[in-house]
Write a protein that holds these residues in place. Structure first.
Motif, PDB file in Angstrom:
ATOM      1  N   ALA A 114       0.832  -1.210   0.000  1.00 35.25           N
ATOM      2  CA  ALA A 114       0.000   0.000   0.000  1.00 35.25           C
ATOM      3  C   ALA A 114       0.863   1.255   0.000  1.00 35.25           C
ATOM      4  CB  ALA A 114      -0.933  -0.002   1.203  1.00 35.25           C
ATOM      5  N   ALA A 115       1.998   1.213   0.703  1.00 29.31           N
ATOM      6  CA  ALA A 115       2.914   2.362   0.712  1.00 29.31           C
ATOM      7  C   ALA A 115       3.491   2.586  -0.678  1.00 29.31           C
ATOM      8  CB  ALA A 115       4.028   2.136   1.724  1.00 29.31           C
ATOM      9  N   GLU A 116       3.890   1.516  -1.358  1.00 25.16           N
ATOM     10  CA  GLU A 116       4.407   1.642  -2.726  1.00 25.16           C
ATOM     11  C   GLU A 116       3.359   2.261  -3.647  1.00 25.16           C
ATOM     12  OE1 GLU A 116       7.264  -2.341  -2.525  1.00 25.16           O
ATOM     13  OE2 GLU A 116       5.377  -2.408  -3.626  1.00 25.16           O
ATOM     14  N   ASP A 117       2.102   1.828  -3.498  1.00 29.31           N
ATOM     15  CA  ASP A 117       1.035   2.338  -4.351  1.00 29.31           C
ATOM     16  C   ASP A 117       0.690   3.788  -4.043  1.00 29.31           C
ATOM     17  OD1 ASP A 117       1.042  -0.124  -5.528  1.00 29.31           O
ATOM     18  OD2 ASP A 117      -0.764  -0.842  -4.507  1.00 29.31           O
ATOM     19  N   ARG A 118       0.858   4.225  -2.801  1.00 32.59           N
ATOM     20  CA  ARG A 118       0.622   5.641  -2.477  1.00 32.59           C
ATOM     21  C   ARG A 118       1.714   6.528  -3.048  1.00 32.59           C
ATOM     22  NH1 ARG A 118      -2.415   6.740   3.137  1.00 32.59           N
ATOM     23  NH2 ARG A 118      -3.833   4.973   3.033  1.00 32.59           N
ATOM     24  N   ILE A 119       2.924   6.013  -3.091  1.00 32.17           N
ATOM     25  CA  ILE A 119       4.032   6.794  -3.645  1.00 32.17           C
ATOM     26  C   ILE A 119       3.912   6.888  -5.162  1.00 32.17           C
ATOM     27  CG2 ILE A 119       6.538   6.860  -3.952  1.00 32.17           C
ATOM     28  CD1 ILE A 119       6.716   5.401  -1.213  1.00 32.17           C
ATOM     29  N   ASP A 120       3.591   5.777  -5.826  1.00 30.78           N
ATOM     30  CA  ASP A 120       3.501   5.726  -7.284  1.00 30.78           C
ATOM     31  C   ASP A 120       2.234   4.977  -7.695  1.00 30.78           C
ATOM     32  OD1 ASP A 120       4.023   5.700 -10.041  1.00 30.78           O
ATOM     33  OD2 ASP A 120       5.283   3.920  -9.890  1.00 30.78           O
ATOM     34  N   PRO A 121       1.076   5.669  -7.719  1.00 35.25           N
ATOM     35  CA  PRO A 121      -0.169   4.980  -8.077  1.00 35.25           C
ATOM     36  C   PRO A 121      -0.174   4.436  -9.509  1.00 35.25           C
ATOM     37  CG  PRO A 121      -0.621   7.172  -7.181  1.00 35.25           C
ATOM     38  CD  PRO A 121       0.852   7.059  -7.340  1.00 35.25           C
ATOM     39  N   ALA A 122       0.560   5.071 -10.414  1.00 31.92           N
ATOM     40  CA  ALA A 122       0.560   4.634 -11.815  1.00 31.92           C
ATOM     41  C   ALA A 122       1.185   3.253 -11.984  1.00 31.92           C
ATOM     42  CB  ALA A 122       1.311   5.650 -12.675  1.00 31.92           C
ATOM     43  N   GLY A 123       2.102   2.860 -11.119  1.00 29.41           N
ATOM     44  CA  GLY A 123       2.762   1.565 -11.241  1.00 29.41           C
ATOM     45  C   GLY A 123       2.144   0.471 -10.399  1.00 29.41           C
ATOM     46  N   ALA A 124       0.950   0.698  -9.857  1.00 28.52           N
ATOM     47  CA  ALA A 124       0.322  -0.277  -8.954  1.00 28.52           C
ATOM     48  C   ALA A 124       0.074  -1.622  -9.636  1.00 28.52           C
ATOM     49  CB  ALA A 124      -0.980   0.279  -8.393  1.00 28.52           C
ATOM     50  N   ASP A 125      -0.413  -1.602 -10.872  1.00 31.11           N
ATOM     51  CA  ASP A 125      -0.692  -2.863 -11.582  1.00 31.11           C
ATOM     52  C   ASP A 125       0.593  -3.645 -11.842  1.00 31.11           C
ATOM     53  OD1 ASP A 125      -3.387  -2.301 -11.612  1.00 31.11           O
ATOM     54  OD2 ASP A 125      -3.334  -1.400 -13.610  1.00 31.11           O
ATOM     55  N   ARG A 126       1.650  -2.945 -12.220  1.00 28.38           N
ATOM     56  CA  ARG A 126       2.934  -3.594 -12.495  1.00 28.38           C
ATOM     57  C   ARG A 126       3.483  -4.255 -11.224  1.00 28.38           C
ATOM     58  NH1 ARG A 126       5.347   0.677 -13.837  1.00 28.38           N
ATOM     59  NH2 ARG A 126       6.378   1.044 -11.868  1.00 28.38           N
ATOM     60  N   ARG A 127       3.414  -3.544 -10.094  1.00 25.77           N
ATOM     61  CA  ARG A 127       3.910  -4.117  -8.838  1.00 25.77           C
ATOM     62  C   ARG A 127       3.029  -5.264  -8.358  1.00 25.77           C
ATOM     63  NH1 ARG A 127       4.906   1.167  -8.321  1.00 25.77           N
ATOM     64  NH2 ARG A 127       2.972   1.556  -7.211  1.00 25.77           N
ATOM     65  N   ALA A 128       1.720  -5.183  -8.590  1.00 17.52           N
ATOM     66  CA  ALA A 128       0.819  -6.286  -8.212  1.00 17.52           C
ATOM     67  C   ALA A 128       1.167  -7.541  -9.008  1.00 17.52           C
ATOM     68  CB  ALA A 128      -0.635  -5.883  -8.440  1.00 17.52           C
ATOM     69  N   TRP A 129       1.485  -7.369 -10.288  1.00 15.66           N
ATOM     70  CA  TRP A 129       1.885  -8.530 -11.097  1.00 15.66           C
ATOM     71  C   TRP A 129       3.201  -9.099 -10.591  1.00 15.66           C
ATOM     72  CZ3 TRP A 129      -0.470 -11.724 -14.207  1.00 15.66           C
ATOM     73  CH2 TRP A 129       0.292 -12.646 -14.911  1.00 15.66           C
ATOM     74  N   ARG A 130       4.161  -8.229 -10.248  1.00 17.03           N
ATOM     75  CA  ARG A 130       5.458  -8.694  -9.721  1.00 17.03           C
ATOM     76  C   ARG A 130       5.255  -9.492  -8.434  1.00 17.03           C
ATOM     77  NH1 ARG A 130       8.287  -6.133  -5.736  1.00 17.03           N
ATOM     78  NH2 ARG A 130       7.036  -4.300  -6.118  1.00 17.03           N
ATOM     79  N   ARG A 131       4.392  -9.010  -7.539  1.00 17.42           N
ATOM     80  CA  ARG A 131       4.126  -9.736  -6.287  1.00 17.42           C
ATOM     81  C   ARG A 131       3.452 -11.078  -6.563  1.00 17.42           C
ATOM     82  NH1 ARG A 131       3.042  -4.380  -4.589  1.00 17.42           N
ATOM     83  NH2 ARG A 131       0.842  -4.584  -5.052  1.00 17.42           N
ATOM     84  N   ARG A 132       2.554 -11.097  -7.539  1.00 19.91           N
ATOM     85  CA  ARG A 132       1.854 -12.334  -7.902  1.00 19.91           C
ATOM     86  C   ARG A 132       2.852 -13.378  -8.408  1.00 19.91           C
ATOM     87  NH1 ARG A 132      -2.881 -12.515 -12.449  1.00 19.91           N
ATOM     88  NH2 ARG A 132      -3.142 -14.747 -12.469  1.00 19.91           N
ATOM     89  N   CYS A 133       3.786 -12.952  -9.250  1.00 25.06           N
ATOM     90  CA  CYS A 133       4.790 -13.888  -9.774  1.00 25.06           C
ATOM     91  C   CYS A 133       5.776 -14.320  -8.698  1.00 25.06           C
ATOM     92  CB  CYS A 133       5.526 -13.262 -10.957  1.00 25.06           C
ATOM     93  SG  CYS A 133       4.501 -13.160 -12.436  1.00 25.06           S
ATOM     94  N   SER A 134       6.116 -13.421  -7.791  1.00 24.47           N
ATOM     95  CA  SER A 134       7.077 -13.800  -6.747  1.00 24.47           C
ATOM     96  C   SER A 134       6.473 -14.804  -5.763  1.00 24.47           C
ATOM     97  CB  SER A 134       7.601 -12.571  -6.015  1.00 24.47           C
ATOM     98  OG  SER A 134       6.594 -11.987  -5.236  1.00 24.47           O
ATOM     99  N   ARG A 135       5.141 -14.801  -5.615  1.00 27.13           N
ATOM    100  CA  ARG A 135       4.493 -15.776  -4.714  1.00 27.13           C
ATOM    101  C   ARG A 135       4.678 -17.208  -5.197  1.00 27.13           C
ATOM    102  NH1 ARG A 135       0.090 -11.881  -4.067  1.00 27.13           N
ATOM    103  NH2 ARG A 135      -0.981 -12.854  -5.800  1.00 27.13           N
ATOM    104  N   VAL A 136       4.846 -17.400  -6.493  1.00 27.27           N
ATOM    105  CA  VAL A 136       4.983 -18.760  -7.022  1.00 27.27           C
ATOM    106  C   VAL A 136       6.429 -19.204  -7.111  1.00 27.27           C
ATOM    107  CG1 VAL A 136       2.805 -18.618  -8.284  1.00 27.27           C
ATOM    108  CG2 VAL A 136       4.942 -18.051  -9.443  1.00 27.27           C
ATOM    109  N   GLY A 137       7.359 -18.323  -6.803  1.00 28.43           N
ATOM    110  CA  GLY A 137       8.761 -18.702  -6.745  1.00 28.43           C
ATOM    111  C   GLY A 137       9.498 -18.705  -8.074  1.00 28.43           C
TER     112      GLY A 137
END
Length: 194
Positions: A114-137
């Motif tokens: 949430a802190a990352e998204d408040r700093i840069d709302p435009a990149g929220a989708d990109r970071r959400a995808w990165r977190r999704r991929c990192s969950r699977v290793g």
């Protein structure tokens, strides 16, 4: 008193002038504001301006406390509305927690995402995808997995992986092994899955 401040600054309160003159240990001026919301932290933790480094939450300039640790062992920071704060222990170089100051002066703990998204709302989708991929290793580089005969994976195909849909790209498949990597955000957008 700081010698670089004009004479009229001498009439300000002692707390204000001490805060205005005090610089953090890295030499940057404190972004703290007097008369704003108060964040109290244990003395072994420090408050920093939350910034992004390589699209991840990082520590920026250190905030200067307006009140040193007292008997209860807590340091107080005064922060302006809209400020996003990253908190780390004194010897850490990465944030452990994040706080946000609301427009009404309330301070709430928020997740690092949430802190990352408040700093840069435009990149929220990109970071959400990165977190999704990192969950699977999986990472950007292909990783080889041993597979049973007749595994059913084909090269240049996107698959579900570890409970997440469309995150794994098979780059090569043989009878005994498969090479998988995470689907990049750009690929996910072009495929319509992000």
């Amino acid at each position: 008193m700081c010698k670089s401040f004009p004479r009229q600054m001498l009439r300000l309160s002692k707390d204000y002038t001490m805060n205005a003159c005090w610089r953090s240990k890295d030499g940057m001026a404190s972004p703290s504001r007097i008369g704003a919301a108060v964040l109290a932290l244990p003395a072994w933790e420090q408050a920093y301006e939350a910034v992004l480094a390589k699209d991840c939450l990082a520590l920026g300039a250190r905030f200067c406390p307006v009140e040193k640790a007292g008997e209860e062992g807590r340091v107080r920071y005064e922060l302006a509305p809209g400020t996003v704060v990253a908190v780390a222990s004194a010897r850490s170089s990465s944030p452990q927690r994040a706080y946000a100051v609301g427009e009404d002066g309330t301070v709430e703990e928020i997740s690092t995402a949430a802190a990352e998204d408040r700093i840069d709302p435009a990149g929220a989708d990109r970071r959400a995808w990165r977190r999704r991929c990192s969950r699977v290793g999986l990472g950007e580089r292909p990783f080889r997995f041993d597979a049973a005969l007749g595994h059913g994976y084909d090269a240049d195909t996107v698959y579900d992986w570890a409970g997440e849909e469309y995150v794994a790209a098979c780059v090569r498949a043989t009878a005994r092994c498969i090479w998988m990597r995470a689907v990049t955000y750009e690929e996910a957008v072009s495929l319509g899955v992000a």
